[in-house]
Design a protein around this motif. Sequence first.
Motif, PDB file in Angstrom:
ATOM      1  N   LYS A   1       0.779  -1.238   0.000  1.00  0.00           N
ATOM      2  CA  LYS A   1       0.000   0.000   0.000  1.00  0.00           C
ATOM      3  C   LYS A   1       0.813   1.293   0.000  1.00  0.00           C
ATOM      4  O   LYS A   1       0.356   2.299  -0.507  1.00  0.00           O
ATOM      5  N   LYS A   2       2.029   1.296   0.558  1.00  0.00           N
ATOM      6  CA  LYS A   2       2.760   2.560   0.673  1.00  0.00           C
ATOM      7  C   LYS A   2       3.747   2.791  -0.477  1.00  0.00           C
ATOM      8  O   LYS A   2       4.366   3.838  -0.576  1.00  0.00           O
ATOM      9  N   ASP A   3       3.921   1.801  -1.329  1.00  0.00           N
ATOM     10  CA  ASP A   3       4.981   1.886  -2.327  1.00  0.00           C
ATOM     11  C   ASP A   3       4.380   2.014  -3.721  1.00  0.00           C
ATOM     12  O   ASP A   3       3.781   1.075  -4.231  1.00  0.00           O
ATOM     13  N   SER A   4       4.577   3.178  -4.347  1.00  0.00           N
ATOM     14  CA  SER A   4       3.893   3.442  -5.617  1.00  0.00           C
ATOM     15  C   SER A   4       4.274   2.431  -6.703  1.00  0.00           C
ATOM     16  O   SER A   4       3.448   2.062  -7.528  1.00  0.00           O
ATOM     17  N   LYS A   5       5.542   1.952  -6.675  1.00  0.00           N
ATOM     18  CA  LYS A   5       5.961   0.981  -7.706  1.00  0.00           C
ATOM     19  C   LYS A   5       5.217  -0.341  -7.542  1.00  0.00           C
ATOM     20  O   LYS A   5       4.808  -0.967  -8.517  1.00  0.00           O
ATOM     21  N   LEU A   6       5.047  -0.764  -6.281  1.00  0.00           N
ATOM     22  CA  LEU A   6       4.317  -2.017  -6.036  1.00  0.00           C
ATOM     23  C   LEU A   6       2.814  -1.836  -6.289  1.00  0.00           C
ATOM     24  O   LEU A   6       2.147  -2.773  -6.730  1.00  0.00           O
ATOM     25  N   ILE A   7       2.313  -0.630  -6.013  1.00  0.00           N
ATOM     26  CA  ILE A   7       0.887  -0.377  -6.259  1.00  0.00           C
ATOM     27  C   ILE A   7       0.579  -0.518  -7.746  1.00  0.00           C
ATOM     28  O   ILE A   7      -0.352  -1.212  -8.149  1.00  0.00           O
ATOM     29  N   THR A   8       1.409   0.141  -8.592  1.00  0.00           N
ATOM     30  CA  THR A   8       1.107   0.102 -10.023  1.00  0.00           C
ATOM     31  C   THR A   8       1.357  -1.291 -10.603  1.00  0.00           C
ATOM     32  O   THR A   8       0.694  -1.703 -11.541  1.00  0.00           O
ATOM     33  N   ALA A   9       2.289  -2.041 -10.014  1.00  0.00           N
ATOM     34  CA  ALA A   9       2.583  -3.381 -10.549  1.00  0.00           C
ATOM     35  C   ALA A   9       1.592  -4.439 -10.076  1.00  0.00           C
ATOM     36  O   ALA A   9       1.117  -5.248 -10.886  1.00  0.00           O
ATOM     37  N   HIS A  10       1.285  -4.473  -8.779  1.00  0.00           N
ATOM     38  CA  HIS A  10       0.542  -5.639  -8.256  1.00  0.00           C
ATOM     39  C   HIS A  10      -0.693  -5.338  -7.417  1.00  0.00           C
ATOM     40  O   HIS A  10      -1.576  -6.177  -7.312  1.00  0.00           O
ATOM     41  N   TYR A  11      -0.721  -4.187  -6.775  1.00  0.00           N
ATOM     42  CA  TYR A  11      -1.778  -3.929  -5.790  1.00  0.00           C
ATOM     43  C   TYR A  11      -3.184  -4.071  -6.386  1.00  0.00           C
ATOM     44  O   TYR A  11      -3.429  -3.655  -7.524  1.00  0.00           O
TER      45      TYR A  11
END
Length: 395
Positions: free
Chosen positions: A9-19
């Motif tokens: 939830k806090k990491d924009s790179k992980l949000i756009t990739a998997h969240y």
Amino acid sequence: MTQSNSEYKKDSKLITAHYAENYEHYYNAIVPPIFMNSLNVFEHIDAYYDCDTKDINTYVYGRVQNPTVRIVEEKIAALEHGAKAALFASGMAATTTAILSTCKMGSNVVCLRNAYGPVKTFLDNYCVKHMGMTVTYVKGDLLEEYEQAVTDKTDLIMLESPSSVVFSLQDIRGVVKIAHQHGAKTIIDNTFCTPIYQQPLDMGVDLVMHTLSKYMGGHSDLIGGVLASKDEDLMNYMLDQRELIGGIIGPVEAWLVLRGLRSLEVRVAQHNQTALKVAKYLENHPKVKRVYYPGLKSHPQYELMKTQQTGNTGLLSFEINGTVEQAKAVVNNLSIFKIGVSWGGFESLACMPQLRLDEKTCNWLGAGQGIIRLHCGLEGAENLIADLASALEKI
Ligand SMILES: *Cc1c(COP(=O)(O)O)cnc(C)c1O
């Protein structure tokens, strides 16, 4: 995947990739499908009547909610540090739904002079004409101006920081404080910065709006909009209003936004780098009078910029030392920069947003008819600078 969603939830790179992507719901495909359905069916009639359309796994009808749309909403809500987001068929559909849902007959709106043109046209030609509302326009760079403008009738303050022709900023935290003292809500158009470079909800703004047609889409192949907020009740109300006004985005467009979001962070970083090089080049060019770009140290609000943004993107404007006809010639002489409105895609664009405005309106907006706006795309700073050099050389 839900257990990892909270970690993302806090990491924009992980949000756009998997969240918010529940791979097991669609045969573990790495890219979610386009749910191209207008309705969903139920096993019992009671199940239909008793369902909660705000529930994350409940779908009834495509004007209300769609699974592809919902994935993008969850990603953008997370990127903006909001509780919820709602996608719309355009940026204007998002903005007009927000205005109609926060204001009523007789409301006053305080709006930035340099706000996106059609928003002002909607306020003047619809809200004033059909709803007996009033609009107070402010230049927006002094908080005292907001103190004077806000009355007990003010229900909404509309910000756009930076604005998208002269790139003026508003002191977001300061305006929010004034608004909340008077019980007014605030909305900001965050399209220029994207959530990668500015997080208005963390500064107290009630509603963030984006046109997805720009950086979030990023490929100049879709029209869409979004609202996001930390206030879940307010967002549920916006979702109810979206259902009634009918402005939900289509599933294909939502899927294209999902595709665009994957590379948002690397794209805006590249746009930022290129635009800064182009802005510095123009600033040192003898035929250029003034460059408007908040990433330049010479921008009059550079210090304020650093307190509320962590970057800038690819859009900038400049004025030449010359006539409006010469400015037109510069634009006509460009070859990599194509002539066109909009921005935020892979391609470089040039336009003259004030060319058809009268002198009085231009003065009110703070720049002349000859102002040239550039979108620096992904074709490479050296190529864009060479294109500008040759266009300026010819005048
Ligand atoms: C393009 C634009 C809009 C409108 O968005 P649409 O998706 O075209 O309705 C709003 N604000 C800004 C700053 C824009 O550039």
